[in-house]
Design an enzyme around this catalytic site. Sequence first.
Site, mmCIF file in Angstrom:
data_model
loop_
_atom_site.group_PDB
_atom_site.id
_atom_site.type_symbol
_atom_site.label_atom_id
_atom_site.label_comp_id
_atom_site.label_asym_id
_atom_site.label_seq_id
_atom_site.Cartn_x
_atom_site.Cartn_y
_atom_site.Cartn_z
ATOM 1 N N TYR A 111 8.825 -2.519 -2.076
ATOM 2 C CA TYR A 111 8.006 -1.328 -2.320
ATOM 3 C C TYR A 111 8.259 -0.329 -1.177
ATOM 4 O O TYR A 111 8.200 -0.698 0.003
ATOM 5 C CB TYR A 111 6.551 -1.798 -2.356
ATOM 6 C CG TYR A 111 5.508 -0.738 -2.515
ATOM 7 C CD1 TYR A 111 5.465 0.077 -3.640
ATOM 8 C CD2 TYR A 111 4.515 -0.569 -1.548
ATOM 9 C CE1 TYR A 111 4.471 1.037 -3.787
ATOM 10 C CE2 TYR A 111 3.518 0.380 -1.691
ATOM 11 C CZ TYR A 111 3.502 1.181 -2.813
ATOM 12 O OH TYR A 111 2.525 2.130 -2.959
ATOM 13 N N ASP A 183 5.059 -10.069 -2.036
ATOM 14 C CA ASP A 183 4.286 -9.062 -2.764
ATOM 15 C C ASP A 183 4.354 -9.468 -4.235
ATOM 16 O O ASP A 183 5.386 -9.354 -4.888
ATOM 17 C CB ASP A 183 4.887 -7.665 -2.536
ATOM 18 C CG ASP A 183 4.052 -6.558 -3.188
ATOM 19 O OD1 ASP A 183 3.391 -6.829 -4.207
ATOM 20 O OD2 ASP A 183 4.087 -5.412 -2.689
ATOM 21 N N LYS A 208 -3.725 -2.407 -8.984
ATOM 22 C CA LYS A 208 -2.971 -2.441 -10.241
ATOM 23 C C LYS A 208 -3.688 -3.329 -11.268
ATOM 24 O O LYS A 208 -4.667 -2.906 -11.834
ATOM 25 C CB LYS A 208 -1.535 -2.887 -9.968
ATOM 26 C CG LYS A 208 -0.868 -2.155 -8.761
ATOM 27 C CD LYS A 208 -0.595 -0.702 -9.034
ATOM 28 C CE LYS A 208 -0.234 0.122 -7.795
ATOM 29 N NZ LYS A 208 0.869 -0.362 -6.985
#
Length: 394
Positions: A111, A183, A208
């Site tokens: 990310y 992650d 999310k």
Amino acid sequence: MSKDDKATADVHTRLAHGGRDPRAQHGFVNPPVYHGSTVTFPDVETMLSGRQRYHYGRRGTPTTDALTGLLAELDGAAGVVLCPSGLSAISTALLSLASAGDHVLITDSAYGPTRHFADGVMKRMGISVDYYDPTIGAGIAALMRPNTRVVMTEAPGSQTFEMQDVPAVAAAARDHGAFTVMDNTWATPVYFRPLDHGVDVALMAATKYVVGHSDVMMGTVAANDRAWPLLKAFHGDSGLCCGPDDVNLALRGLRTMAVRLARHQESALAVAGWLETRPEVAKVLHPALPSHPGHALWRRDFSGASGLFSFVTREMPLKAVAAMLDGLAYFGLGYSWGGFESLAIVADPRKIRTATTWNEPGHLVRLHVGLEDPDDLIADLASGFDRMNAVREG
Ligand SMILES: *Cc1c(COP(=O)(O)O)cnc(C)c1O
């Protein structure tokens, strides 16, 4: 049925029953939301003994315990902490484990803000950082230095969706005495339980799928016995905590997460399969498609796929892609994902690679397939391709 049976029940059952005890709340199904900073003690002896379960709002409430308890059960973790965003879950995981003089390895597909944090704050603190090819697997051993303390994984990769051989990377890290962090925002513990595959610390942007309604920022970090004392100490010392109403919304989101994920999975696969038939599309990057280079790893380790994937267009001007995306009726143009609604972004992975190169001549479009009817979404994208082609031919 005993309590032990509950802990081994199917994930749908655990999501419905974990983190709550109606008998302790006058029979109400949901736990109450504790708003509180101050906690009082009955007497000095109790105050000084440390025996009272709660002593200050920042250090946890029955509301935060309900959420962390359920998350720990889902991940099979020794403990879970809550952070005010997914990015703060990343920084918390990394700073819990790494100190000045240590070396950290991070997947090149991480990310973007993970990379920014590592290259900025961590390097400033005297932690050296290298990036590695996400498909390296057991080959990570060759990149280990005597001071390598943490290996950070993310599968599939942000935007580009490379799969990683997480068990092989974690085994190599452990042999070396290093910790593995993952992650796991994409799969959530519903579809992949990192700690069962040798990972020490599994984090999620709860923003999310956990929250699931695009209305709260939150991060969660789960650790095994080996990493939990370090995570707990860092989290407590740095004063991180989340507001009670946000925690309650995350707990509420979790109740339906597996049901939502199943729908995201089914619709995303329908859209991804359709995109593979389109002449405007060069490649669809979705690990659950047999055409994906990481498909075998995904099948071996994951029990499902969520609603986020990318596709690469044929070579064309950006304005043709913009014409497609600008007019979409159901896909919003927006960062983030994991909510009930569909989203799209256009991204350029070239800019954020150092260990590998991104050579696709087309543009990368990332889609989050929401809970809408997949035929409506496909029709929306089909008109988008008409607009794209009008610009290409015009
Ligand atoms: C969004 C995201 C994050 C960060 O979460 P925030 O709550 O936005 O800070 C971390 N990891 C991945 C893979 C993400 O997509």
